[in-house]
Design a protein around this motif. Structure first.
Motif, PDB file in Angstrom:
ATOM      1  N   THR A  99       0.830  -1.196   0.000  1.00 24.97           N
ATOM      2  CA  THR A  99       0.000   0.000   0.000  1.00 24.97           C
ATOM      3  C   THR A  99       0.873   1.257   0.000  1.00 24.97           C
ATOM      4  OG1 THR A  99      -1.657  -1.237   1.242  1.00 24.97           O
ATOM      5  CG2 THR A  99      -1.890   1.167   1.173  1.00 24.97           C
ATOM      6  N   PRO A 100       0.698   2.165  -0.959  1.00 18.30           N
ATOM      7  CA  PRO A 100       1.612   3.312  -1.098  1.00 18.30           C
ATOM      8  C   PRO A 100       1.566   4.302   0.056  1.00 18.30           C
ATOM      9  CG  PRO A 100      -0.211   3.475  -2.662  1.00 18.30           C
ATOM     10  CD  PRO A 100      -0.274   2.110  -2.073  1.00 18.30           C
ATOM     11  N   SER A 101       0.493   4.311   0.847  1.00 12.85           N
ATOM     12  CA  SER A 101       0.387   5.262   1.959  1.00 12.85           C
ATOM     13  C   SER A 101       1.002   4.747   3.254  1.00 12.85           C
ATOM     14  CB  SER A 101      -1.088   5.613   2.211  1.00 12.85           C
ATOM     15  OG  SER A 101      -1.824   4.451   2.543  1.00 12.85           O
ATOM     16  N   ASN A 102       1.552   3.548   3.244  1.00 18.31           N
ATOM     17  CA  ASN A 102       2.156   2.996   4.466  1.00 18.31           C
ATOM     18  C   ASN A 102       3.276   3.893   4.981  1.00 18.31           C
ATOM     19  OD1 ASN A 102       0.604   0.661   4.714  1.00 18.31           O
ATOM     20  ND2 ASN A 102       1.961  -0.547   3.401  1.00 18.31           N
ATOM     21  N   ASP A 103       3.298   4.078   6.302  1.00 14.34           N
ATOM     22  CA  ASP A 103       4.378   4.807   6.953  1.00 14.34           C
ATOM     23  C   ASP A 103       4.844   4.001   8.159  1.00 14.34           C
ATOM     24  OD1 ASP A 103       2.320   5.125   8.782  1.00 14.34           O
ATOM     25  OD2 ASP A 103       2.037   7.251   8.373  1.00 14.34           O
ATOM     26  N   ASP A 104       5.726   4.565   8.969  1.00 18.08           N
ATOM     27  CA  ASP A 104       6.245   3.827  10.118  1.00 18.08           C
ATOM     28  C   ASP A 104       5.129   3.429  11.086  1.00 18.08           C
ATOM     29  OD1 ASP A 104       8.848   3.868   9.247  1.00 18.08           O
ATOM     30  OD2 ASP A 104       9.480   5.553  10.498  1.00 18.08           O
ATOM     31  N   THR A 105       4.143   4.298  11.260  1.00 21.19           N
ATOM     32  CA  THR A 105       3.038   4.001  12.169  1.00 21.19           C
ATOM     33  C   THR A 105       2.248   2.795  11.693  1.00 21.19           C
ATOM     34  OG1 THR A 105       2.852   6.323  12.816  1.00 21.19           O
ATOM     35  CG2 THR A 105       0.948   4.911  13.242  1.00 21.19           C
ATOM     36  N   MET A 106       1.956   2.750  10.393  1.00 23.47           N
ATOM     37  CA  MET A 106       1.196   1.621   9.854  1.00 23.47           C
ATOM     38  C   MET A 106       2.015   0.337   9.920  1.00 23.47           C
ATOM     39  SD  MET A 106      -1.551   0.391   8.744  1.00 23.47           S
ATOM     40  CE  MET A 106      -2.518   1.879   8.529  1.00 23.47           C
ATOM     41  N   GLU A 107       3.308   0.429   9.645  1.00 23.86           N
ATOM     42  CA  GLU A 107       4.150  -0.759   9.746  1.00 23.86           C
ATOM     43  C   GLU A 107       4.117  -1.324  11.165  1.00 23.86           C
ATOM     44  OE1 GLU A 107       8.702  -2.108   8.659  1.00 23.86           O
ATOM     45  OE2 GLU A 107       8.390  -0.181   9.644  1.00 23.86           O
ATOM     46  N   SER A 108       4.248  -0.467  12.155  1.00 26.79           N
ATOM     47  CA  SER A 108       4.221  -0.917  13.548  1.00 26.79           C
ATOM     48  C   SER A 108       2.881  -1.544  13.896  1.00 26.79           C
ATOM     49  CB  SER A 108       4.500   0.262  14.491  1.00 26.79           C
ATOM     50  OG  SER A 108       5.789   0.786  14.273  1.00 26.79           O
ATOM     51  N   LEU A 109       1.798  -0.937  13.406  1.00 26.47           N
ATOM     52  CA  LEU A 109       0.467  -1.453  13.691  1.00 26.47           C
ATOM     53  C   LEU A 109       0.272  -2.838  13.083  1.00 26.47           C
ATOM     54  CD1 LEU A 109      -2.388  -1.069  14.801  1.00 26.47           C
ATOM     55  CD2 LEU A 109      -2.984   0.082  12.663  1.00 26.47           C
ATOM     56  N   LEU A 110       0.659  -3.004  11.829  1.00 24.87           N
ATOM     57  CA  LEU A 110       0.490  -4.298  11.166  1.00 24.87           C
ATOM     58  C   LEU A 110       1.312  -5.385  11.845  1.00 24.87           C
ATOM     59  CD1 LEU A 110       0.503  -3.225   7.398  1.00 24.87           C
ATOM     60  CD2 LEU A 110      -1.465  -3.958   8.767  1.00 24.87           C
ATOM     61  N   LYS A 111       2.524  -5.047  12.260  1.00 24.75           N
ATOM     62  CA  LYS A 111       3.362  -6.041  12.931  1.00 24.75           C
ATOM     63  C   LYS A 111       2.833  -6.355  14.320  1.00 24.75           C
ATOM     64  CE  LYS A 111       7.545  -5.412  10.241  1.00 24.75           C
ATOM     65  NZ  LYS A 111       9.002  -5.192  10.214  1.00 24.75           N
ATOM     66  N   GLU A 112       2.259  -5.345  14.977  1.00 21.12           N
ATOM     67  CA  GLU A 112       1.654  -5.582  16.296  1.00 21.12           C
ATOM     68  C   GLU A 112       0.453  -6.517  16.175  1.00 21.12           C
ATOM     69  OE1 GLU A 112      -1.219  -3.116  19.310  1.00 21.12           O
ATOM     70  OE2 GLU A 112       0.349  -1.990  18.259  1.00 21.12           O
ATOM     71  N   ILE A 113      -0.388  -6.279  15.179  1.00 21.28           N
ATOM     72  CA  ILE A 113      -1.572  -7.126  14.982  1.00 21.28           C
ATOM     73  C   ILE A 113      -1.158  -8.540  14.606  1.00 21.28           C
ATOM     74  CG2 ILE A 113      -3.662  -7.467  13.611  1.00 21.28           C
ATOM     75  CD1 ILE A 113      -3.781  -4.423  13.271  1.00 21.28           C
ATOM     76  N   SER A 114      -0.118  -8.645  13.786  1.00 16.31           N
ATOM     77  CA  SER A 114       0.344  -9.959  13.364  1.00 16.31           C
ATOM     78  C   SER A 114       0.809 -10.799  14.549  1.00 16.31           C
ATOM     79  CB  SER A 114       1.493  -9.821  12.363  1.00 16.31           C
ATOM     80  OG  SER A 114       2.092 -11.077  12.138  1.00 16.31           O
ATOM     81  N   ALA A 115       1.546 -10.173  15.470  1.00 15.13           N
ATOM     82  CA  ALA A 115       2.062 -10.880  16.654  1.00 15.13           C
ATOM     83  C   ALA A 115       2.749 -12.182  16.258  1.00 15.13           C
ATOM     84  CB  ALA A 115       0.929 -11.149  17.644  1.00 15.13           C
ATOM     85  N   ASP A 116       3.509 -12.120  15.160  1.00 12.98           N
ATOM     86  CA  ASP A 116       4.281 -13.263  14.655  1.00 12.98           C
ATOM     87  C   ASP A 116       3.413 -14.394  14.102  1.00 12.98           C
ATOM     88  OD1 ASP A 116       6.741 -12.107  15.073  1.00 12.98           O
ATOM     89  OD2 ASP A 116       6.956 -12.910  17.091  1.00 12.98           O
ATOM     90  N   ARG A 117       2.112 -14.144  13.926  1.00 13.21           N
ATOM     91  CA  ARG A 117       1.313 -15.159  13.230  1.00 13.21           C
ATOM     92  C   ARG A 117       1.816 -15.303  11.797  1.00 13.21           C
ATOM     93  NH1 ARG A 117      -2.400 -11.889  15.758  1.00 13.21           N
ATOM     94  NH2 ARG A 117      -3.719 -12.830  17.366  1.00 13.21           N
ATOM     95  N   VAL A 118       2.044 -14.135  11.189  1.00  9.07           N
ATOM     96  CA  VAL A 118       2.547 -14.067   9.818  1.00  9.07           C
ATOM     97  C   VAL A 118       3.652 -13.021   9.796  1.00  9.07           C
ATOM     98  CG1 VAL A 118       1.968 -13.413   7.446  1.00  9.07           C
ATOM     99  CG2 VAL A 118       0.320 -14.732   8.794  1.00  9.07           C
ATOM    100  N   ASN A 119       4.736 -13.299   9.064  1.00 10.33           N
ATOM    101  CA  ASN A 119       5.825 -12.333   8.926  1.00 10.33           C
ATOM    102  C   ASN A 119       5.370 -11.193   8.014  1.00 10.33           C
ATOM    103  OD1 ASN A 119       7.793 -13.980  10.390  1.00 10.33           O
ATOM    104  ND2 ASN A 119       7.671 -15.345   8.615  1.00 10.33           N
TER     105      ASN A 119
END
Length: 450
Positions: free
Chosen positions: A196-216
């Motif tokens: 997604t072209p609008s991704n920034d550091d905040t969105m990256e952190s959010l997606l990784k937090e939601i993933s919680a290592d379920r998916v890389n």
């Protein structure tokens, strides 16, 4: 799900060779041998001779849009084929709130606008997205609720972020993304790159937090993203200013970032290649989609040393529409893979979900067969073997098209156990073959017995 720190997989077919045992500890493959004995308290899985492959990585996906798709209605082919069906599906949409339609194509009822949607439904806010993801069409009620110009034509071009901000997404989207991860794991996907072209550091952190290592999760995005590729959009009928476009590429390179340039037409690809020829290329620069690659642009891609991340699933999903819309020479240049590989061009694959099916096995099968939904074969010269098609999804997340990951000692234990040996699996290449998905040595998906 298993929380064991040690996992032993017995009698697995590894790399189409004889049966092997693998031991995973702390997320890493620690041992691989013809015979390993279980340690005390170790979880043991008997593969029974079935194929064990590296986990699949989708190199181009859109997680938030895919999550939103869970509560959206399909408004395009093959589900909806004419204006009457479109009106019926909107009017019978359950509830009283927003109607969010996706997958629309002009073959249904032409180019939409505010008045056309008002004629279908005035009392509920409606927004319908073109299948390309470029355009939203809104009715008057929707424009009013989003505090936008309610007297315009209702067309919002490349304004996803504004719509998202104005509509104040519910916290439920986190739950929807967790559900997306669960579905991807069920298809053997252990990693994704959100494009997604609008991704920034905040969105990256959010997606990784939601993933919680379920998916890389890997992310590309805008200039507010510290690392990862800079995603650059090009639209052929509204090309960007050349100088500013080239400046963005140069700035990304100086910041130690690669670029990922969206190119779904020949015009867009030619524009991108010309800019890269002037500015220069760094290892890892990539062309996203490369939907139409003729002989001249293929040669330029090869000379520049670019990576291509493409979506063979569109041959199946959109191929019949393409045969209606495109000329013969364009069909011959459509979503090429075999020709790119012959020229030693690095090729990885994504699904572009939700604009395509999130099932990587559909894409793998399409790369092998090149069949449309109706069974027509588009450019059989571009067909590749099942072994090679699988590698499109097993290259490293940071290096799509690079050396495919192997199940070797010291490698990350992202694994998929299939329900049969590879020789049998490649005859059908369906996601139903996935019986176990392991991420960093932990079982994250297990198929329930019928």
């Amino acid at each position: 799900m298993s929380d064991s720190r040690s996992l032993l997989i017995k009698r697995a077919e590894v790399s189409h060779r004889k049966l092997m045992d693998l031991r995973c500890q702390a997320g890493i493959i620690r041992e691989c041998s013809s015979e390993l004995s279980p340690n005390p308290g170790e979880e043991v899985i008997d593969a029974r001779g079935c194929a064990l492959i590296p986990g699949l990585h989708d190199h181009h996906i859109h997680l938030l849009s895919l999550a939103a798709r869970l509560s959206s209605v399909e408004c395009g082919p093959p589900s909806v084929s004419d204006s009457n069906q479109l009106a019926e599906i909107i009017r019978t949409y359950p509830g009283h709130g927003w109607v969010r339609g996706v997958g629309y194509h002009e073959s249904v009822a032409g180019v939409l606008n505010r008045k056309a949607l008002d004629a279908i439904e005035r009392d509920r806010p409606i927004r319908i997205q073109h299948r390309s993801g470029r355009v939203w069409w809104l009715n008057t009620r929707a424009l009013t609720e989003l505090r936008l110009n309610a007297k315009g034509d209702g067309e919002l071009y490349r304004m996803d972020e504004r719509v998202r901000q104005n509509s104040q997404l519910s916290e439920s989207f986190k739950t929807d993304i967790v559900e997306v991860f669960s579905r991807l794991l069920g298809m053997g996907v252990t990693g994704v790159t959100d494009a997604t072209p609008s991704n920034d550091d905040t969105m990256e952190s959010l997606l990784k937090e939601i993933s919680a290592d379920r998916v890389n999760v890997q992310v590309m995005g805008n200039e507010q993203l510290t690392k990862g590729p800079l995603k650059l959009l090009i639209d052929d009928y509204r090309l960007p200013d050349v100088d500013s476009f080239e400046r963005r590429i140069s700035d990304a390179h100086r910041a130690d970032r690669t670029v990922a340039i969206h190119c779904v037409s020949r015009v867009e690809l030619v524009f991108a290649l010309a800019a890269l020829q002037r500015v220069g290329v760094v290892k890892g620069d990539r062309i996203e989609h490369a939907s139409v690659v003729d002989a001249d642009t293929l040669e330029s891609i090869r000379e520049l040393g670019l990576t291509v991340v493409t979506q063979p699933n569109f041959i199946f999903e959109r191929g019949d529409q393409y045969t209606h819309d495109l000329q013969h020479d364009e069909l011959q240049a459509l979503y090429r893979i075999g020709g790119l590989l012959e020229e030693k061009i690095s090729v990885g694959a994504g699904t572009d979900a939700p604009f395509g099916s999130p099932d990587p096995w559909l894409a793998i099968r399409s790369a092998v067969e090149r069949k449309t939904n109706s069974g027509r074969v588009l450019n059989a010269d571009e067909c590749i073997s099942a072994d090679r098609a699988l590698k499109l999804y097993t290259t490293p997340p940071e290096d799509p098209g690079g050396t495919p990951r192997r199940l070797d000692v010291g490698q990350c234990a992202d694994l998929v156990l299939l329900s049969q040996p590879w020789e049998e699996t490649q005859k059908s290449l369906f996601s139903e073959s996935v019986q176990l998905t392991i991420v960093k040595g932990k079982v994250q998906y297990k198929k329930h017995a019928a």
